[in-house]
Design an enzyme around this catalytic site. Structure first.
Site, PDB file in Angstrom:
ATOM      1  NE  ARG A  37     -59.708 -27.581 -27.208  1.00 38.08           N
ATOM      2  CZ  ARG A  37     -59.893 -27.928 -28.494  1.00 38.08           C
ATOM      3  NH1 ARG A  37     -60.357 -27.056 -29.359  1.00 38.08           N
ATOM      4  NH2 ARG A  37     -59.598 -29.140 -28.904  1.00 38.08           N
ATOM      5  CE1 TYR A  63     -52.251  -9.635  -9.693  1.00 37.10           C
ATOM      6  CE2 TYR A  63     -51.913 -10.317 -11.962  1.00 37.10           C
ATOM      7  CZ  TYR A  63     -51.943 -10.606 -10.612  1.00 37.10           C
ATOM      8  OH  TYR A  63     -51.666 -11.882 -10.201  1.00 37.10           O
ATOM      9  CG  ASP A  73     -58.071  -5.800 -14.771  1.00 38.32           C
ATOM     10  OD1 ASP A  73     -59.036  -6.036 -14.020  1.00 38.32           O
ATOM     11  OD2 ASP A  73     -57.008  -6.438 -14.729  1.00 38.32           O
ATOM     12  CE  LYS A 118     -57.147 -11.884  -7.878  1.00 36.49           C
ATOM     13  NZ  LYS A 118     -56.537 -10.984  -8.814  1.00 36.49           N
TER      14      LYS A 118
HETATM   15  C1  PLP Z   1     -55.568 -10.973  -9.876  1.00 32.71           C
HETATM   16  C2  PLP Z   1     -55.656  -9.984 -10.952  1.00 32.71           C
HETATM   17  C3  PLP Z   1     -55.411 -10.326 -12.286  1.00 32.71           C
HETATM   18  C4  PLP Z   1     -54.963 -11.727 -12.672  1.00 32.71           C
HETATM   19  O1  PLP Z   1     -55.974 -12.667 -12.460  1.00 32.71           O
HETATM   20  P1  PLP Z   1     -55.699 -14.228 -12.123  1.00 32.71           P
HETATM   21  O2  PLP Z   1     -57.081 -14.761 -11.967  1.00 32.71           O
HETATM   22  O3  PLP Z   1     -54.865 -14.286 -10.898  1.00 32.71           O
HETATM   23  O4  PLP Z   1     -54.991 -14.787 -13.312  1.00 32.71           O
HETATM   24  C5  PLP Z   1     -55.559  -9.356 -13.254  1.00 32.71           C
HETATM   25  N1  PLP Z   1     -55.904  -8.087 -12.933  1.00 32.71           N
HETATM   26  C6  PLP Z   1     -56.145  -7.715 -11.669  1.00 32.71           C
HETATM   27  C7  PLP Z   1     -56.529  -6.298 -11.374  1.00 32.71           C
HETATM   28  C8  PLP Z   1     -56.021  -8.643 -10.632  1.00 32.71           C
HETATM   29  O5  PLP Z   1     -56.245  -8.256  -9.366  1.00 32.71           O
END
Ligand code: PLP
Length: 384
Positions: free
Chosen positions: A51, A103, A175, A200
């Site tokens: 961890r 998001y 983000d 992504k």
């Molecule tokens: C998909 C996404 C998230 C969340 O991420 P997960 O890996 O699905 O938990 C946060 N911010 C943006 C801009 C996203 O496209």
């Protein structure tokens, strides 16, 4: 040669991706272990329990810190777990200013979980600096933004907003999921931390979830490491390896995503059935000049207005090369309906306020042959 000083593609392939010292394997070994043998009390090889640390994870964290230009990175089990780690650095009574078009999962976490722990949130249009400044309070600790936003593709001026935040002793968190560090590196503009859903573009193959926080100061790095250990929302060694493999092709994938994205946006912009296209690479995007200043490419995220739910559904049920699915940033073209998918949780009123309509469709243009993507959109739109 100091790989930290190399070009982006070289860093992506080599930083943290050095051959295995034991065997020379060019691909990083995966260490699926929960614990590590110790030589005697208090004496070990730097690893005690998985961890806290894992060699495959260390490699990924070194790599991602280099790509974003931060001092340290920590990976988590998903993008949401990474965002939750950032807010776990706050305490009850603290206030956060956030973009009004994030998001969908992010305001859901903020409003439905974190407000129970005494954090408060104000949402503003972060493309408007005056609105951001007005929202700051004495107890504001963080400004949380996306640029471009999801799904409206609105930008915020990163260097201006970083300066404003710092005047108010607020930390700027960006983000950066939509562009990846290949097209935009917020830390170079003054951001204090960058977060990604590695699910992504960074991973890029739609085969694993993950999240990362990249930071710029030692105290942040220590807190994030402590949170990985304390709260335990770590990323598995196999998922770390998938991302290490994925980022090796990030530069070439992003180049192709961008080229095809521009072509699809241009096609949609001239289509009679498409009422409006939201893409920072189009000259009529209201922040096209800003996009050229702070992004080195426009990427492949495009939103367009079909006019109604029936029109959107009409085309979405006809697509064959594009896949109707949540998520984005994979090699395959993914197409989605924000109002009922990613932004369903925002509620009708919430969507109306920021301008997400039932006729909007969002496309994450993949790296298939672009003629096939265009032909698919063409037959789907004809049927709508
Ligand atoms: C998909 C996404 C998230 C969340 O991420 P997960 O890996 O699905 O938990 C946060 N911010 C943006 C801009 C996203 O496209």
């Amino acid at each position: 040669m100091a790989k930290q000083k190399c070009g982006f593609a070289t860093k992506a392939i080599h930083v943290g991706q050095e051959p295995d010292p034991l065997t020379g394997a060019v691909s990083a070994p995966i260490y699926p272990t929960s614990t590590y043998v110790q030589q005697e009390i208090g004496k070990n090889k730097g690893y005690e329990y998985a961890r806290v640390s894992n060699p495959t994870r260390d490699r990924l964290e070194t790599n991602l810190a280099a790509l974003e230009g931060g001092i340290s990175a920590r990976v988590f089990g998903s993008g949401m777990a990474a965002i939750n780690a950032i807010t776990s650095m706050l305490k009850a009574g603290d206030h956060v200013v956030a973009g009004h078009n994030l998001y969908g999962g992010t305001p859901r976490l903020f409003n439905q979980v974190l407000t129970n722990f005494g954090l408060t949130f104000t949402y503003v249009d972060t493309s408007d600096l005056q609105k951001v400044e007005k929202a700051f309070r004495k107890n504001t600790r963080l400004l949380f933004v996306e640029t471009p936003t999801n799904p409206l593709m609105e930008l915020c001026d990163l260097s201006a907003i970083a300066e404003l935040s710092h005047q108010h002793k607020v930390e700027l968190v960006v983000d950066n999921t939509f562009t990846s560090p290949y097209f935009q590196r917020p830390i170079e503009f003054g951001a204090d931390m960058v977060v990604h859903s590695t699910t992504k573009f960074l991973n890029g193959h739609s085969d694993g979830l993950g999240g990362v926080v990249v930071c710029t100061r030692r105290e942040q790095a220590e807190k994030l490491a402590f949170l990985q250990k304390c709260a335990g929302a770590i990323l598995s060694p196999f998922e770390c390896w998938l991302i290490l493999r994925g980022v090796k092709t990030l530069a070439v994938r992003m180049e192709q995503h961008d080229q095809s994205g521009r072509k699809v946006a241009a096609y949609l912009a001239q289509h009679k059935k498409v009422k409006r296209v939201f893409y920072p690479g189009l000259p009529d995007h209201p922040q096209h000049e800003l996009a050229k200043r702070q992004m080195t490419g426009f990427g492949s995220m495009i939103t367009f207005e079909t006019g109604s739910l029936a029109n959107a559904n009409g085309m979405l049920r006809k697509v064959r090369v594009c896949s109707l699915a949540e998520s984005l940033g994979g090699v395959e073209t993914l197409i989605s309906h924000p109002a009922t998918m990613t932004h369903a949780g925002v509620g009708e009123e919430g969507r109306r306020k920021i301008g997400i309509t039932d006729g909007m469709v969002r496309i994450s243009v993949g790296i298939e042959n672009v003629e096939d993507i265009l032909a698919d959109l063409d037959q789907a739109l004809a049927a709508s």
